[in-house]
Write an enzyme that holds these catalytic residues in place. Structure first.
Site, PDB file in Angstrom:
ATOM      1  N   GLY A  10     -54.272  23.856  -8.904  1.00  0.00           N
ATOM      2  CA  GLY A  10     -53.368  24.314  -8.240  1.00  0.00           C
ATOM      3  C   GLY A  10     -53.004  25.373  -7.572  1.00  0.00           C
ATOM      4  N   ALA A  11     -54.116  25.409  -7.673  1.00  0.00           N
ATOM      5  CA  ALA A  11     -54.200  27.262  -7.087  1.00  0.00           C
ATOM      6  C   ALA A  11     -53.787  27.754  -6.245  1.00  0.00           C
ATOM      7  CB  ALA A  11     -55.138  27.783  -8.046  1.00  0.00           C
ATOM      8  N   VAL A  62     -55.563  16.361  -8.661  1.00  0.00           N
ATOM      9  CA  VAL A  62     -56.032  15.963  -9.739  1.00  0.00           C
ATOM     10  C   VAL A  62     -56.115  14.431 -10.476  1.00  0.00           C
ATOM     11  CG1 VAL A  62     -56.178  18.136  -9.898  1.00  0.00           C
ATOM     12  CG2 VAL A  62     -54.053  17.056 -10.236  1.00  0.00           C
ATOM     13  N   ASN A  88     -52.460  23.490 -13.829  1.00  0.00           N
ATOM     14  CA  ASN A  88     -51.548  23.875 -13.216  1.00  0.00           C
ATOM     15  C   ASN A  88     -51.169  22.921 -12.719  1.00  0.00           C
ATOM     16  OD1 ASN A  88     -49.924  26.336 -12.970  1.00  0.00           O
ATOM     17  ND2 ASN A  88     -50.737  25.683 -10.799  1.00  0.00           N
ATOM     18  N   SER A 140     -43.901  22.754 -20.270  1.00  0.00           N
ATOM     19  CA  SER A 140     -43.189  23.240 -19.064  1.00  0.00           C
ATOM     20  C   SER A 140     -41.397  23.105 -20.772  1.00  0.00           C
ATOM     21  CB  SER A 140     -42.241  21.902 -18.721  1.00  0.00           C
ATOM     22  OG  SER A 140     -40.650  22.886 -18.223  1.00  0.00           O
ATOM     23  N   TYR A 153     -40.525  14.148 -15.543  1.00  0.00           N
ATOM     24  CA  TYR A 153     -41.318  15.174 -15.520  1.00  0.00           C
ATOM     25  C   TYR A 153     -41.350  15.976 -16.829  1.00  0.00           C
ATOM     26  CZ  TYR A 153     -42.083  20.098 -14.648  1.00  0.00           C
ATOM     27  OH  TYR A 153     -42.510  21.538 -14.306  1.00  0.00           O
ATOM     28  N   ALA A 155     -41.403  13.871 -20.007  1.00  0.00           N
ATOM     29  CA  ALA A 155     -41.709  13.011 -20.105  1.00  0.00           C
ATOM     30  C   ALA A 155     -43.759  13.620 -20.257  1.00  0.00           C
ATOM     31  CB  ALA A 155     -42.286  11.722 -19.321  1.00  0.00           C
ATOM     32  N   LYS A 157     -44.214  16.779 -19.081  1.00  0.00           N
ATOM     33  CA  LYS A 157     -44.703  17.651 -19.714  1.00  0.00           C
ATOM     34  C   LYS A 157     -44.613  17.377 -21.619  1.00  0.00           C
ATOM     35  CE  LYS A 157     -45.274  20.246 -16.260  1.00  0.00           C
ATOM     36  NZ  LYS A 157     -46.538  21.224 -15.680  1.00  0.00           N
ATOM     37  N   ILE A 186     -39.358  29.871 -14.234  1.00  0.00           N
ATOM     38  CA  ILE A 186     -40.256  30.823 -12.908  1.00  0.00           C
ATOM     39  C   ILE A 186     -39.907  30.834 -11.800  1.00  0.00           C
ATOM     40  CG2 ILE A 186     -42.491  31.552 -12.829  1.00  0.00           C
ATOM     41  CD1 ILE A 186     -41.592  31.402 -15.595  1.00  0.00           C
TER      42      ILE A 186
END
Ligand code: NAD
Length: 245
Positions: A10-11, A62, A88, A140, A153, A155, A157, A186
């Site tokens: 995910g870059a 992914v 990521n 996170s 989300y 769960a 992380k 962020i």
């Protein structure tokens, strides 16, 4: 090919983009995984190449086990080693549990958690042969604290944190370290969708009184990637302005 090589999933945007650029600045060859935006991935590639390192872009979802297996084959045809894997890639599909669909639960778990499994599974084979490697998983603060509207989300992380510690224990004797970074809020596309009201509430919970930057996270990843952290494994590094304490 004397430089070390880092694969960042995910870059093409946000934190992953900045991690790729920071790794290139530090002299790593960089492999940019992306799924949708080829043009954005090519722009990151160009930026990294200007820093004098070797760069490759690879498209793969992914969450797709076979696609990740093929991605690693594609990479190893060019780069003999992968020294650093940064898991990521991630998505959100926020909703209160009462309104959350099964599809939105599954897709977040599949990209965030199963994606981390898929990439670790296929890249660790290579790292085991090398007898070295550093894996950094993007967790996170909400995987630690929880958050209303993000059951799927948070769960995923929290799962990533358990996955990080388990794989760190499995791989420690084989020269592979596994750590997680747990960013707070962020300033990226993922948080740009939040209303000003929500942002103000979030700010009131951040002791350092500002949102984080992608560079704040990238510098933590860089630290965990390299020899400066050679005695650290199974750790969760909070990059959250003090939110989780
Ligand atoms: P972003 O949306 O800019 O980046 C996420 C990237 O992942 C995108 O480039 C997207 O294309 C890619 N991606 C999504 N699904 C994919 C898939 N199936 N296969 C491959 N790539 C895929 O968001 P970001 O803020 O840069 O998030 C990066 C990571 O940091 C995520 O794991 C996110 O959960 C985590 N994070 C972000 C914040 C924040 O406040 N922004 C906080 C904590 C954790």
């Amino acid at each position: 090919m004397e430089n070390k090589t880092a694969l960042i999933t995910g870059a093409a945007s946000g934190i992953g983009r900045n991690v790729a650029i920071a790794m290139a600045q530090a002299g790593y060859n960089v492999i940019i995984n992306y799924v949708g935006d080829r043009q954005a991935a090519l722009e990151v590639k160009q930026e990294c190449e200007q820093l004098g390192v070797q760069v490759m872009t690879v498209m793969a979802d992914v969450s797709d086990y076979t696609a990740v297996e093929n991605m690693v084959k594609e990479i190893t045809a060019v780069f003999p080693r992968i020294d650093v894997l940064v898991n990521n890639a991630g998505i959100t599909k926020d909703n209160l549990l009462l309104r959350m669909s099964e599809k939105d639960f599954d897709s977040v778990i599949n990209v965030n958690l199963k994606g981390t499994f898929n990439c670790t599974k296929h890249v660790s084979r290579l790292m085991l042969k090398q007898k070295s490697g550093s894996i950094i998983n993007m967790a996170s603060v909400v995987g630690i604290n929880g958050n209303a509207g993000q059951a799927n989300y948070s769960a995923s992380k929290a799962g990533i944190i358990g996955f990080t510690k388990s794989t760190a224990k499995e791989f420690a004797s084989r020269g592979i370290r596994v750590n997680a970074v747990a960013p707070g809020y962020i300033d990226t596309a993922m948080t740009a969708v939040l209303s000003d009201n929500v942002k103000q509430t979030i700010l009131s919970h951040i002791p350092l009184e500002r949102l984080g930057t992608t560079d704040d996270v990238a510098q933590a990843v860089l630290f965990l990637a390299g020899d400066a952290s050679s005695y650290i494994t199974g750790c969760v590094l909070n990059v959250d302005g003090g939110m989780a304490m």
